[in-house]
Design a protein around this motif. Sequence first.
Motif, PDB file in Angstrom:
ATOM      1  N   HIS A  19      38.548  34.662  36.245  1.00  0.00           N
ATOM      2  CA  HIS A  19      39.697  33.815  36.563  1.00  0.00           C
ATOM      3  C   HIS A  19      39.195  32.690  37.453  1.00  0.00           C
ATOM      4  CE1 HIS A  19      41.761  37.443  35.218  1.00  0.00           C
ATOM      5  NE2 HIS A  19      42.759  36.634  34.919  1.00  0.00           N
ATOM      6  N   ARG A  23      42.955  35.755  40.899  1.00  0.00           N
ATOM      7  CA  ARG A  23      44.296  36.297  40.663  1.00  0.00           C
ATOM      8  C   ARG A  23      45.082  36.457  41.948  1.00  0.00           C
ATOM      9  NH1 ARG A  23      42.878  41.380  37.127  1.00  0.00           N
ATOM     10  NH2 ARG A  23      41.140  41.276  38.557  1.00  0.00           N
ATOM     11  N   GLY A  27      46.077  32.916  40.307  1.00  0.00           N
ATOM     12  CA  GLY A  27      45.375  32.517  39.099  1.00  0.00           C
ATOM     13  C   GLY A  27      45.585  33.375  37.869  1.00  0.00           C
ATOM     14  N   SER A  28      46.513  34.317  37.913  1.00  0.00           N
ATOM     15  CA  SER A  28      46.710  35.221  36.773  1.00  0.00           C
ATOM     16  C   SER A  28      46.988  34.499  35.467  1.00  0.00           C
ATOM     17  CB  SER A  28      47.858  36.192  37.056  1.00  0.00           C
ATOM     18  OG  SER A  28      47.499  37.050  38.108  1.00  0.00           O
ATOM     19  N   ILE A  32      40.780  30.571  32.426  1.00  0.00           N
ATOM     20  CA  ILE A  32      39.718  31.558  32.627  1.00  0.00           C
ATOM     21  C   ILE A  32      38.428  31.030  32.009  1.00  0.00           C
ATOM     22  CG2 ILE A  32      41.267  33.556  32.688  1.00  0.00           C
ATOM     23  CD1 ILE A  32      40.479  34.038  29.723  1.00  0.00           C
TER      24      ILE A  32
END
Length: 92
Positions: A19, A23, A27-28, A32
């Motif tokens: 990421h 996260r 940043g989820s 990526i």
Amino acid sequence: MKGTCELCDRGEIELTIHHLTPRELGGSLLPIAYLCKSCHKQIHALYSNQELAIRLYNVVLLKDDEALKKYVKWIKKQPVTRAVKIKKSKTK
């Protein structure tokens, strides 16, 4: 999944999902990168999540970082089957 690492460009290697914005810092659902295990571990050994989110949030920035440039230059010469030791940052 096997493919080409976006950082070291070694191909036919097992990839992990990195990421670009950690996260834990939101940043989820953000972009990526697909990195080999060695590059992924080295990034997290060198940089804090805060530094990754603020300063190194895309592959181009990672490739241009001085500390990581030396590592990438070296790892490109290593066979994909070689187990690599990761050096931790003294300043992290």
